[in-house]
Every structure is written in structure tokens, then in C-alpha cells.
Scaffold this active site. Structure first.
Site, mmCIF file in Angstrom:
data_model
loop_
_atom_site.group_PDB
_atom_site.id
_atom_site.type_symbol
_atom_site.label_atom_id
_atom_site.label_comp_id
_atom_site.label_asym_id
_atom_site.label_seq_id
_atom_site.Cartn_x
_atom_site.Cartn_y
_atom_site.Cartn_z
ATOM 1 C CB CYS A 132 38.717 42.448 57.698
ATOM 2 S SG CYS A 132 37.688 41.006 57.933
ATOM 3 N NE ARG B 79 40.989 46.610 53.896
ATOM 4 C CZ ARG B 79 42.047 46.405 53.144
ATOM 5 N NH1 ARG B 79 42.430 47.319 52.289
ATOM 6 N NH2 ARG B 79 42.740 45.297 53.233
ATOM 7 C CD1 TRP C 209 33.193 40.730 52.684
ATOM 8 C CD2 TRP C 209 34.470 38.926 53.008
ATOM 9 N NE1 TRP C 209 32.891 39.815 51.705
ATOM 10 C CE2 TRP C 209 33.658 38.702 51.876
ATOM 11 C CE3 TRP C 209 35.342 37.930 53.400
ATOM 12 C CZ2 TRP C 209 33.715 37.519 51.136
ATOM 13 C CZ3 TRP C 209 35.400 36.752 52.671
ATOM 14 C CH2 TRP C 209 34.589 36.558 51.553
ATOM 15 C CG ASN D 222 42.303 41.686 56.756
ATOM 16 O OD1 ASN D 222 41.615 40.785 56.294
ATOM 17 N ND2 ASN D 222 42.956 42.556 56.000
ATOM 18 N N GLY D 223 42.176 38.391 57.969
ATOM 19 C CA GLY D 223 42.869 37.204 57.461
ATOM 20 C C GLY D 223 42.214 35.949 57.996
ATOM 21 C CD GLU E 10 34.609 44.581 34.312
ATOM 22 O OE1 GLU E 10 34.866 43.426 34.642
ATOM 23 O OE2 GLU E 10 34.547 45.514 35.128
ATOM 24 C CE LYS F 223 32.092 46.058 37.703
ATOM 25 N NZ LYS F 223 33.452 45.715 37.434
ATOM 26 C CD GLU G 278 31.128 43.749 40.623
ATOM 27 O OE1 GLU G 278 31.769 43.261 41.553
ATOM 28 O OE2 GLU G 278 31.666 44.312 39.659
ATOM 29 C CG HIS H 135 28.612 26.292 19.918
ATOM 30 N ND1 HIS H 135 28.599 25.296 18.969
ATOM 31 C CD2 HIS H 135 29.230 27.360 19.340
ATOM 32 C CE1 HIS H 135 29.197 25.724 17.869
ATOM 33 N NE2 HIS H 135 29.585 26.988 18.069
ATOM 34 C CE LYS I 237 37.790 48.751 44.837
ATOM 35 N NZ LYS I 237 37.071 48.565 43.566
HETATM 36 C C1 F6R Z 1 34.692 43.460 40.380
HETATM 37 C C2 F6R Z 1 35.865 43.527 41.211
HETATM 38 C C3 F6R Z 1 36.585 42.259 41.524
HETATM 39 C C4 F6R Z 1 38.095 42.503 41.516
HETATM 40 C C5 F6R Z 1 38.834 41.247 41.992
HETATM 41 C C6 F6R Z 1 40.337 41.414 41.922
HETATM 42 O O1 F6R Z 1 34.142 44.711 40.156
HETATM 43 O O2 F6R Z 1 36.241 44.572 41.663
HETATM 44 O O3 F6R Z 1 36.240 41.252 40.651
HETATM 45 O O4 F6R Z 1 38.491 42.862 40.233
HETATM 46 O O5 F6R Z 1 38.467 40.947 43.305
HETATM 47 O O6 F6R Z 1 40.769 42.453 42.720
HETATM 48 P P1 F6R Z 1 42.152 43.181 42.482
HETATM 49 O O7 F6R Z 1 42.101 43.828 41.159
HETATM 50 O O8 F6R Z 1 42.248 44.152 43.602
HETATM 51 O O9 F6R Z 1 43.202 42.114 42.547
#
Ligand code: F6R
Length: 612
Positions: free
Chosen positions: A2, A27, A73, A99-100, A485, A489, A492, A508, A607
Site C-alpha cells: 500500500c 507498493r 495491496w 497501510n497495514g 533465485e 524470478k 513471480e 530424490h 514491493k
Molecule cells: C522477489 C522479491 C521478494 C523480496 C521479499 C523481501 O523478487 O522481491 O521476494 O525479496 O519480499 O523483501 P525485502 O528484501 O524488502 O525484505
């Protein structure tokens, strides 16, 4: 999670709010809304992106010098127009953005209903604005006091801004567990979730602390009290961020821009910290706690998502180089499972945003149990660097694309330096060895630059993978977290189901998935486990899996087995995640483009995850 933006001053509020919402859209992008006070409060809101709101509001009167805006969000209630913020009091004289999560919203709602309040949405936020209205009427207090009393009745997390028809020269903001920053302009003020909507107008900001309420009066400026009614003195910070950092700079997407920024962001994350000629490394935050760090019996690293993958790379690094045992923990599990933490333990929390609710809670727990907590964070002034004892910023610059790219490599760059610092100070490596690592580290930005040249070949791979609904990513050693990772990527931003696995673990279970339709991305760079990796690739080939290999320049053996391959420059295995992650980021980007997905704002994600 948010985005909040608010304005009070001499200018028209609406264009500032809309621009702010566009900057904050990373956000949350389920719905957007604004409330502007002229003689009445005018509320405009729409489900979907900020653009929908703009289109809708364009035919309406949006005039006014004071207003609040929100991009959502969804937590409580579907992402539709009814649940979009701002929400209003029964008499429509107060509007709020939030937000929250208000955890005790259900009993509060029941109580307010009994007192005649009617609710138009399914949100917890609407309960809060009705509560403020109720408190103000029944206690005959001013708005600030009503907000303060109401916040004493709620549990949960919030960043809020309140606008009232009866207080046309004031805005009230408050925070607990969700960030809020006040911009101090010239006879104008801003409030926002982060500095991105403010930087264009002023560099002077005040970060609110938890349980603080800010009263912004257009003529009398900013005053702050805690919800316990204590007066606080605002501390004005100067922002270092530049406006260009928040723009696409000619790239089609923020994610692509951020991928290509990595030679620079990796360099920035080591600038001023290393001296390869002398074999010296300087980490200010660590120096202060040298004894604690060098005497620690173990290090616990906690984080979420991509930052958790950086933590896994750090586990290999710290154990390999500094010979100290490391445990890596998902912050969300760690905080709830009564972990054993002893005074003398060192906890490292990693976060791009510095606002991740679970990581923050894990830090609080570790501190309560007597651990010394270090932060590795990208956003300057965020909650995590303020909650930790010491730490190191990553200096990647603002990351706007929801999928983390340059933040990951910046985190790994800082963690490599921390591991080297510790290794040297514990006597696990000597100065000559440290100097050799530092020379190699300095060479990384150029190697990343070279790895970025693989884009053409990556696009060819992407065309095949984009047709699939599943993918496997395999790696061993330092390449195992990179495989995780890479899979994250892909899933997502392109919504392809992808799994990352340690290559040897495949037999396994996951090997059952492999057939001629399964793309298998293998990280097969020249390292200590290269031969083992070759055997794992043979196991995939034997089951007709399609092999897409990341190999070291000059490789022969893996190339001969792979359906397609990408070459990256050679580098020491300990530093290799910085280079081998690059083609995987590009791959997910191109697959997402081919599948027509929204690269910068993938569905359901946000984000900054400020709710647990
Ligand atoms: C994936 C991504 C998320 C963040 C996670 C932690 O691309 O961006 O998995 O890594 O939400 O966020 P931070 O690093 O801001 O604590």
C-alpha cells in the site's frame, strides 16, 4: 505494501497526489483513490491501476490544496472500488488512508455498529475512521486527540493519514509498524510511505517512529506526539536520492533498467569499503562490534524471499571463508518458533526495503534475547536499519521493479565483504589472500557487464521456455541459491511454475517430473563441483529433459550436452553468484515479455511487504 501520499500547501493537490501514486504504485496496484478538500471532501477511487483513477477523475472537479492518496495491496476485502481507500466517516467529514492491518477490527466494528455506524466496505480501515469520528463526538475533543485516543484502542500495524473537513489547514499522520515520512517543503508539506513522491519537491524529511502521531498545520508546521501523549522533537534528514533514480531512463521497464544498472550498483556497494592494493577492507558498522563478531559462536541470518536467497549465499561465504557456523532462517518461521538465541549470538537481517514485517519482528525477537543484530538494507532510513544495532547499506539505489534484481547482487556484494572482513579479523585468511579476493571483487562489475551481453542468446532460450508451464533450475554449492533465485524470478513475473533444487537432490524426487517437455536450467560454471554437475546433467538428458545451461566462457563438456547455453566470464566460485544470476534475471524478463505479463507489477505482489 500500500502506498500513501498526502499534500498540504499552496499548490493544487491533485496532480501532486497522482504523480506520487504513480511513483508508489510498486507498493500495491489493486486499486487507487484520492480525497481532496475544497469546501467538502471529494473522494475519487477506482479498482485497478492509478491510470484507471486518472481516467475517471479527469472529467471531475479535483481542485483543492489539501488531499490524500492511496494505492492498495488488498488484505481485508476484495480489491474492488468499494474497498479502495480513502474511506470516510459516517458524516463524510473525515477521510483516511491506511497501510497495514488493524487486527482487532472485528470487535471494534461490532461495537460501532451497535452505536449506529454503518459500513460500506469490508475493510479494517473503514473501522478506524468511524472509531475516530466516534471518539471525537463522544469525548468532545479535537481531531488530533481523537486520532490519538482511537489509536490507543487498536492493535496491529498502521501508517495512516487523516483529512478532515473541519480542519482545512491540517493533516494528521501516524505510524506503527508501517513506514511514514513527512516532507518539509517551502510553506508546503508532504506525507508518504517512502521518499519517492517527495524527492521532486524537497530533500528535507522527517521519518516518523513507531507510535508517533504527526500534526501538520499549514501555518504552524510539524509537531509530533506519541500515542502516549509525549511531545517529540522532529529530526530533519537530508535525502541523498536523485530524481533520475526513480525514472526509467529510456528503458521499457524498471526491471530491465535495474538489471543493466548492476555493474554500477555492485561497484557502489563496495566503493569506499575496499582497498585491494593494501589488502584492506573497511566496514564501519562491523568495526564498532569487532569483539562481538570475532567471538560469535554462530551467526543466524534471517530474511524473506530474494533476500533469503542472498542469506543462503552468505551461509556458504561465512562458513567457507570465516569458518563460523551459520544458520539461515525464514524470518516468518524464526519469529514464531521460539528459536534458541543466546547473548553473544550474532543475527544478520537482510532486506531491500527495510520494512518487511516478518524480518522486523525477527529482529525484535533477536534483540530481546540478547543477540547483536546487524542489518543489510538498501533503503536508507527505513525501519530495519533503525531497529538494528549496526549494519551496512547496500547502495543499489531505489529498486522500483517488483522483482528484485540489483538489490540481490548488491546484498551479495555487501555479504562477501562482511565475510571477508570477518575471515581476516578472525585470522582465517591472511592479508595476501584478502588482497587477492579484493582484486577479484573489483573485477566483478566488468564481468557483469560482459554477462549482460548474453541478452541475445537469452532471448532465444526465452522463446522455448515461454511455451512451457513448468521449469526446473539446478545448481550445486554457490550456484544452488542462484538456482532458487532464478526459479523465483521466473515464477513471480511470468507465472510459470518453477522449482530451484540442489542438483544432486533431484534424484530424490523431482527427477520424476523430467520428460521431453521439461526445461531444466542448469548452472554449470567451472567450479569445484563441475564434474558432479556434469553427471547431474547427464541424468537429465537420459530422461530427455531440455537442458539450458549457464557455463563458463570456453566450456566444452556441458555445451556438448546442452540444448542451448549461455557463456559467462570465469570468476572465483565464492563471487560467482554475482555473475551467474545475471542471465537468469534476463531470462525471466524476456519470458515474461513473451507471455505478455506485466513485468514491473506482477499480479498479487507488492514491493514492500509490511504485513506478516
Ligand atoms: C522477489 C522479491 C521478494 C523480496 C521479499 C523481501 O523478487 O522481491 O521476494 O525479496 O519480499 O523483501 P525485502 O528484501 O524488502 O525484505
Amino acid at each position: 505494501m500500500c502506498g500513501i501520499v498526502a499534500y498540504i500547501g499552496n499548490k493544487e493537490a491533485y496532480p501532486i497526489l497522482i504523480k506520487g501514486l504513480e511513483r508508489l504504485e510498486y507498493r500495491g496496484y489493486d486499486s487507487a483513490g484520492v480525497a481532496i478538500l475544497e469546501s467538502e471532501i471529494k473522494v475519487f477511487k477506482r479498482a485497478g491501476k492509478v491510470q484507471e483513477l486518472k481516467d475517471y477523475a479527469s472529467g471531475h472537479n479535483t481542485a483543492g490544496n489539501i488531499g490524500i492518496g492511496h494505492t492498495r495491496w488488498a488484505t481485508h476485502g476484495e480489491p474492488n472500488e468499494r474497498n479502495a481507500h480513502p474511506h470516510s466517516s459516517s458524516d463524510s467529514n473525515i477521510a483516511i488512508i491506511h497501510n497495514g492491518i488493524i487486527e482487532n477490527y472485528a470487535p471494534l466494528k461490532e461495537e460501532l455498529k451497535k452505536r449506529g455506524h454503518e459500513f460500506l466496505s469490508d475493510t479494517d480501515t473503514e473501522v478506524l475512521v468511524h472509531l475516530i469520528e466516534d471518539v471525537q463526538k463522544n469525548n468532545n475533543v479535537d481531531l488530533f486527540e481523537a486520532v490519538r485516543i482511537a489509536l490507543n484502542e487498536v492493535t496491529g500495524a498502521y501508517a495512516i493519514v487523516v483529512l478532515s473537513k473541519d480542519n482545512p489547514n491540517q493533516l494528521i499522520g501516524a505510524r506503527k509498524g508501517s513506514p511514514l515520512v513527512v516532507g518539509m517543503g517551502n510553506e508546503e508539506f508532504f506525507i508518504a510511505s517512502d521518499a519517492t513522491p517527495i524527492i521532486e519537491y524537497t530533500k528535507n524529511v522527517v521519518y516518523l517512529d513507531d507510535e508517533e502521531i504527526a500534526l501538520i498545520d499549514r501555518y504552524n508546521g510539524l509537531s509530533i506526539k506519541t500515542i502516549a501523549n509525549q511531545i517529540k522533537t522532529p529530526y530533519v534528514h537530508e535525502l541523498e536520492m536523485q530524481l533520475e533514480m526513480l525514472e526509467k531512463g529510456g528503458y521499457e521497464h524498471f526491471m530491465l533498467k535495474e538489471i543493466y544498472e548492476q555493474p554500477r550498483s555492485i561497484y557502489d556497494s563496495m566503493r569506499g569499503r575496499i582497498d585491494s592494493k593494501r589488502g584492506d577492507i573497511y566496514m564501519g558498522g562491523m568495526l564498532e562490534y569487532k569483539n562481538v563478531l570475532t567471538n560469535a559462536d554462530r551467526i543466524i541470518i534471517t530474511a524473506c524471499g530474494t533476500s533469503w536467497h542472498a542469506a543462503l549465499v552468505a551461509e556458504y561465504l561465512f562458513e567457507d571463508l570465516a569458518r563460523v557456523p551459520v544458520e539461515v532462517e525464514y524470518a516468518s518461521e524464526f519469529r514464531y518458533r521460539n528459536p534458541i538465541i543466546n547473548p553473544g549470538d550474532v543475527v544478520i537481517a537482510i532486506s531491500q526495503s527495510g520494512e518487511t514485517a516478518d524480518t522486523l519482528a525477527a529482529i525484535e525477537l533477536a534483540k530481546q534475547k540478547g543477540a547483536t543484530v546487524f542489518g543489510v538494507c538498501n533503503v536508507v532510513g527505513a525501519s530495519i536499519p533503525r531497529a538494528t544495532h549496526a549494519g551496512a547499506y547496500t547502495h543499489a539505489g531505489p529498486e522500483i521493479g517488483v522483482a528484485s534484481t540489483k538489490a540481490f547482487t548488491a546484498q551479495v556484494t555487501v555479504l562477501i565483504q562482511m565475510a571477508l572482513w570477518l575471515a581476516y579479523n578472525k585470522g582465517a585468511i591472511n592479508q595476501a589472500k584478502l588482497a587477492r579476493y579484493l582484486v577479484e571483487l573489483e573485477a566483478i562489475p566488468a564481468k557483469v557487464e560482459e554477462a549482460l551481453k548474453s541478452a541475445e542468446e537469452v532471448e532465444k532460450m526465452a522463446k522455448i521456455i515461454a511455451r512451457s508451464e513448468n521449469a526446473l533450475y539446478l545448481g550445486r554449492g554457490y550456484n544452488f541459491p542462484v538456482a532458487l533465485e532464478g526459479a523465483l524470478k521466473l515464477k513471480e513475473i511470468s507465472y510459470i511454475h518453477a522449482e530451484g533444487y540442489p542438483a544432486a537432490e533431484m534424484k530424490h524426487g523431482p527427477i520424476a517430473l523430467i520428460d521431453e517437455n521439461m526445461p531444466v536450467v542448469v548452472l554449470a560454471t567451472k567450479n569445484s563441483q563441475y564434474d558432479k554437475m556434469v553427471s547431474n546433467i547427464q541424468e537429465v538428458k537420459a530422461r530427455k529433459g531440455k537442458v539450458f545451461a549457464i557455463v563458463t566462457k570456453g566450456d566444452v563438456e556441458v555445451k556438448a550436452m546442452a540444448d542451448r547455453w549461455i557463456e559467462i566470464p570465469d570468476c572465483p566460485e565464492e563471487l560467482s553468484p554475482l555473475v551467474s544470476s545475471i542471465p537468469l534475471q534476463l531470462l525471466s524478463y524476456h519470458v515474461a515479455l513473451l507471455r505478455d505479463c506485466n513485468v514491473d507489477q506482477p499480479r498479487n505482489l507488492a514491493k514492500s511487504v509490511t504485513v506478516e
